[in-house]
Write a protein that holds these residues in place. Structure first.
Motif, mmCIF file in Angstrom:
data_model
loop_
_atom_site.group_PDB
_atom_site.id
_atom_site.type_symbol
_atom_site.label_atom_id
_atom_site.label_comp_id
_atom_site.label_asym_id
_atom_site.label_seq_id
_atom_site.Cartn_x
_atom_site.Cartn_y
_atom_site.Cartn_z
ATOM 1 N N ILE A 133 0.867 -1.179 0.000
ATOM 2 C CA ILE A 133 0.000 0.000 0.000
ATOM 3 C C ILE A 133 0.904 1.229 0.000
ATOM 4 C CG2 ILE A 133 -1.788 1.298 1.230
ATOM 5 C CD1 ILE A 133 -2.607 -1.308 2.604
ATOM 6 N N GLY A 135 1.283 5.536 0.049
ATOM 7 C CA GLY A 135 0.560 6.718 0.495
ATOM 8 C C GLY A 135 1.540 7.849 0.749
ATOM 9 N N SER A 140 0.151 10.423 -3.303
ATOM 10 C CA SER A 140 -1.140 11.095 -3.407
ATOM 11 C C SER A 140 -1.221 12.016 -4.619
ATOM 12 C CB SER A 140 -1.394 11.890 -2.117
ATOM 13 O OG SER A 140 -2.628 12.563 -2.150
ATOM 14 N N ILE A 168 -3.320 5.053 -1.232
ATOM 15 C CA ILE A 168 -4.165 5.906 -0.387
ATOM 16 C C ILE A 168 -3.805 7.349 -0.703
ATOM 17 C CG2 ILE A 168 -4.667 6.648 1.981
ATOM 18 C CD1 ILE A 168 -4.161 3.790 2.894
ATOM 19 N N TYR A 169 -4.796 8.123 -1.131
ATOM 20 C CA TYR A 169 -4.516 9.531 -1.428
ATOM 21 C C TYR A 169 -5.156 10.414 -0.364
ATOM 22 C CZ TYR A 169 -9.235 10.084 -3.565
ATOM 23 O OH TYR A 169 -10.586 10.152 -3.817
ATOM 24 N N GLY A 172 -4.401 9.886 5.252
ATOM 25 C CA GLY A 172 -4.675 8.454 5.169
ATOM 26 C C GLY A 172 -5.380 7.781 6.322
ATOM 27 N N PRO A 175 -9.074 6.037 5.475
ATOM 28 C CA PRO A 175 -8.943 4.826 4.658
ATOM 29 C C PRO A 175 -8.244 3.679 5.392
ATOM 30 C CG PRO A 175 -8.386 6.750 3.366
ATOM 31 C CD PRO A 175 -8.558 7.224 4.776
ATOM 32 N N ILE A 176 -7.177 3.990 6.152
ATOM 33 C CA ILE A 176 -6.461 2.945 6.886
ATOM 34 C C ILE A 176 -7.385 2.270 7.900
ATOM 35 C CG2 ILE A 176 -4.806 2.698 8.816
ATOM 36 C CD1 ILE A 176 -3.429 2.237 6.244
ATOM 37 N N GLY A 197 -11.047 7.357 -0.798
ATOM 38 C CA GLY A 197 -9.685 7.834 -0.578
ATOM 39 C C GLY A 197 -8.621 6.865 -1.051
ATOM 40 N N THR A 198 -9.008 5.897 -1.901
ATOM 41 C CA THR A 198 -8.024 4.940 -2.424
ATOM 42 C C THR A 198 -8.116 4.843 -3.944
ATOM 43 O OG1 THR A 198 -9.509 3.001 -2.253
ATOM 44 C CG2 THR A 198 -8.141 3.536 -0.326
ATOM 45 N N SER A 261 -12.094 10.553 0.631
ATOM 46 C CA SER A 261 -12.491 10.142 1.975
ATOM 47 C C SER A 261 -13.307 11.246 2.646
ATOM 48 C CB SER A 261 -11.232 9.862 2.794
ATOM 49 O OG SER A 261 -11.559 9.240 3.987
#
Length: 604
Positions: A133, A135, A140, A168-169, A172, A175-176, A197-198, A261
């Protein structure tokens, strides 16, 4: 005091961990402070019951250092650090920087160019099957096909070049948290496709609905109008309430961006900043002189996120967003009390703010329910009629912090938006800002004074700044203070001609100010101004934009802002001559530089 998270097998053994759930790869040195993205994300993951370790600034020359903590059960998380690695490494003139504030002793060379891509490629060498993943700001702002100033071309989405599973933009945390909740229910990261947000890569979009298809990578690489069109869509859909899914074709694959997000609630913000940070750098850096970046933020407090200022050259719209997300006063006061009890605290809080210090609340109530306006900014070109201007809550917070035992002074260094300040009919905040929160000088960012350039910058008309300056010095006189005003100024922004730069130089002459530092416009990923720089089009209007691109013109524009510096004489002389402004060469009060000294031949 909390322990640092594991950075070695020995640390894992002390904690009784055989295999970590997650491993975070960071381009920054390990600083466990909430101003560092890796600290927040790792502490948040830990708080949700997962084990996590950090490999800060791994040696990227081989895969070996990436295997230091073994293979994680769930995934690797990868970030270049708090700053894009290319911005971190190079100046606006593409010269290599000699220092790196986020590395031990401030020395450069601890991370590679394009760190996210390099780190991911090494991880694929080490563990082909482990999900990755990506970020942080580098990932982003490079999530779609983007103009890259250093290569001077359009590059792929970073997802393509890194071969990561998920991007993940933005900020974060949300989303996390959602990803971790799905993992707890047995979901595999490679199957997680619907988190806000991803972004992810796919070869099949037949099952997706209600999306906007952007011009493809191939189209935006060849056609600048298509690039501008793609940017405008991304810009307008960057909204958690109304924003749609965006898809961009790259060869035989598609980049899918889920809508942004949702903003963090106040309770979520408070929780994130209450996590058990050690608030310092890892002891391994002590012998090297520590991490310089910590000094700026060690005794600073983040009070909120987001910015509705709308500056064209800033990428915050694509990262933190325009909606303000604020912590409660109770949370901030608790942090201030914590700082006041630290052994090396000298009594000074260096900042209480965010991207813009005096934006502590959403710009209007409408935003939270209906989303941000697509076709206009809150402050530009004129303040929106729905804009709510009120500094009273922020002022109340600052007053409470000032009363905490052990705190001598609270500074505001994260920037005041002077146009917003001038709209407040209640001048109590302005008064107390001058009396209590300035260290001899206030730094503000007019950036320019030529209205055509200001318009393209998304900044207020010159008369607003002039009115602010007048009031600032009137108030200093009223309170019998002798404090300065330091304006940040920018050269070579799209729309700035030699004529514009000379107009700014004349303004500098008239105010008797000699700027020690000026910023050349730097085309970094994600900003409206960068799109203007590359395409020579304003993507929001379709209008043609003049862009200073040659090194010579950029150097002349910069030199004009520091025309008093003798080493800039030749460049200033050339600029004035080219612009037909020889009237500014001479000995009169309005002249910028004296004439060239005539050379007398020997023997005469």
């Amino acid at each position: 005091m909390a322990d640092f998270l594991p950075i070695s097998k020995e640390d894992m053994k002390k904690r009784g961990i055989e295999q970590l759930d997650f491993i975070y790869i960071s381009g920054d040195a390990y600083v466990d402070h909430p101003s560092f993205g890796h600290a927040i994300i790792t502490r948040l993951i830990e708080s949700m019951g997962f084990t996590i370790g950090i490999i800060p600034q791994p040696n990227w020359k081989s895969k070996d250092d990436f295997m230091r903590l073994g293979k994680p059960k769930i995934a690797f998380l990868v970030s270049s650090g708090n700053i894009d690695s290319m911005v971190n490494h190079y100046t606006a003139h593409k010269k290599k920087r000699n220092t790196d504030a986020y590395s031990p002793g401030g020395k450069s060379g601890y991370r590679p160019d394009r760190a996210v891509i390099v780190y991911c490629n090494r991880l694929r060498e080490a563990y082909k099957d482990v999900p990755i993943i990506i970020g942080g700001i580098e990932a982003s702002l490079r999530r779609f096909a983007h103009y890259d100033y250093w290569d001077d071309k359009v590059r792929n989405s970073i997802l393509v070049d890194s071969s990561a599973d998920l991007l993940i933009y933005g900020m974060g945390e949300k989303p996390i948290m959602e990803i971790l909740n799905l993992i707890q229910f047995g979901k595999n990261i490679k199957d997680i496709k619907d988190i806000r947000g991803t972004c992810y890569l796919t070869s099949d979009i037949s099952n997706l609905k209600d999306y906007i298809l952007l011009p493809s990578f191939e189209d935006v690489s060849k056609d600048k109008k298509k690039y501008a069109e793609a940017f405008k869509i991304q810009y307008e859909e960057q909204d958690a309430v109304k924003g749609k899914m965006l898809i961009q074709k790259h060869g035989n694959q598609y980049i899918v961006q889920n809508p942004p997000s949702l903003p963090l609630t106040q309770e979520e913000m408070d929780f994130i900043y209450s996590l058990p940070y050690t608030r310092t750098y890892h002891p391994i850096y002590k012998s090297q002189g520590g991490i310089p970046a910590l000094k700026e933020v060690e005794f600073s407090i983040t009070s909120h996120r987001g910015c509705f200022g709308g500056c064209s050259f800033c990428a915050l719209n694509f990262h933190q967003g325009r909606v303000i997300q604020a912590r409660s006063q109770e949370s901030i006061l608790k942090e201030a009390e914590t700082l006041s009890k630290l052994p090396n605290f000298k009594g000074y809080i260096h900042d209480v703010g965010g991207p813009t210090a005096n934006f502590r609340r959403p710009s209007c109530k409408k935003q939270l329910e209906h989303g941000i306006c697509k076709n206009r900014q809150c402050l530009f070109p004129t303040p929106c009629k729905n804009l709510e201007v009120d500094h009273s809550e922020y002022l109340s917070l600052l007053r409470k912090i000032r009363k905490i035992k052990g705190i001598k002074k609270v500074f505001i260094r994260s920037g005041i938006r002077y146009d917003y300040l001038m709209l407040d009919k209640n001048e109590a905040f302005f008064d107390e800002l001058i009396k209590h929160h300035i260290s001899g000088q206030l730094k503000v960012a007019p950036e320019h004074i030529c209205n055509e350039v200001l318009y393209l910058m998304g900044k207020p008309n010159r008369r607003v700044y002039d009115a602010f300056v007048k009031k600032y010095f009137e108030k200093n006189k009223k309170f019998k203070l002798n404090q300065y005003l330091v304006p940040y100024l920018m050269s070579s922004h799209p729309g700035s001609t030699l004529k514009s730069a000379i107009e700014l130089a004349e303004y500098i002459r008239d105010m008797g100010y000699n700027p020690e530092q000026v910023q050349d416009f730097y085309p970094t990923p994600g900003s409206l101004s960068t799109t203007m720089y590359y395409t020579e089009i304003n993507p929001l209007t379709g209008e043609k934009v003049y862009v200073p691109k040659t090194r010579e013109e950029k150097e002349m524009q910069r030199a004009l802002l520091q025309f008093r510096d003798p080493k800039n004489y030749e460049l200033v002389y050339k600029a004035l001559t080219l612009a037909g402004r020889q009237d500014l060469i001479g000995y009169g009060k309005k002249c910028l530089i004296p004439p060239k000294k005539s050379k007398i031949k020997k023997g005469r």
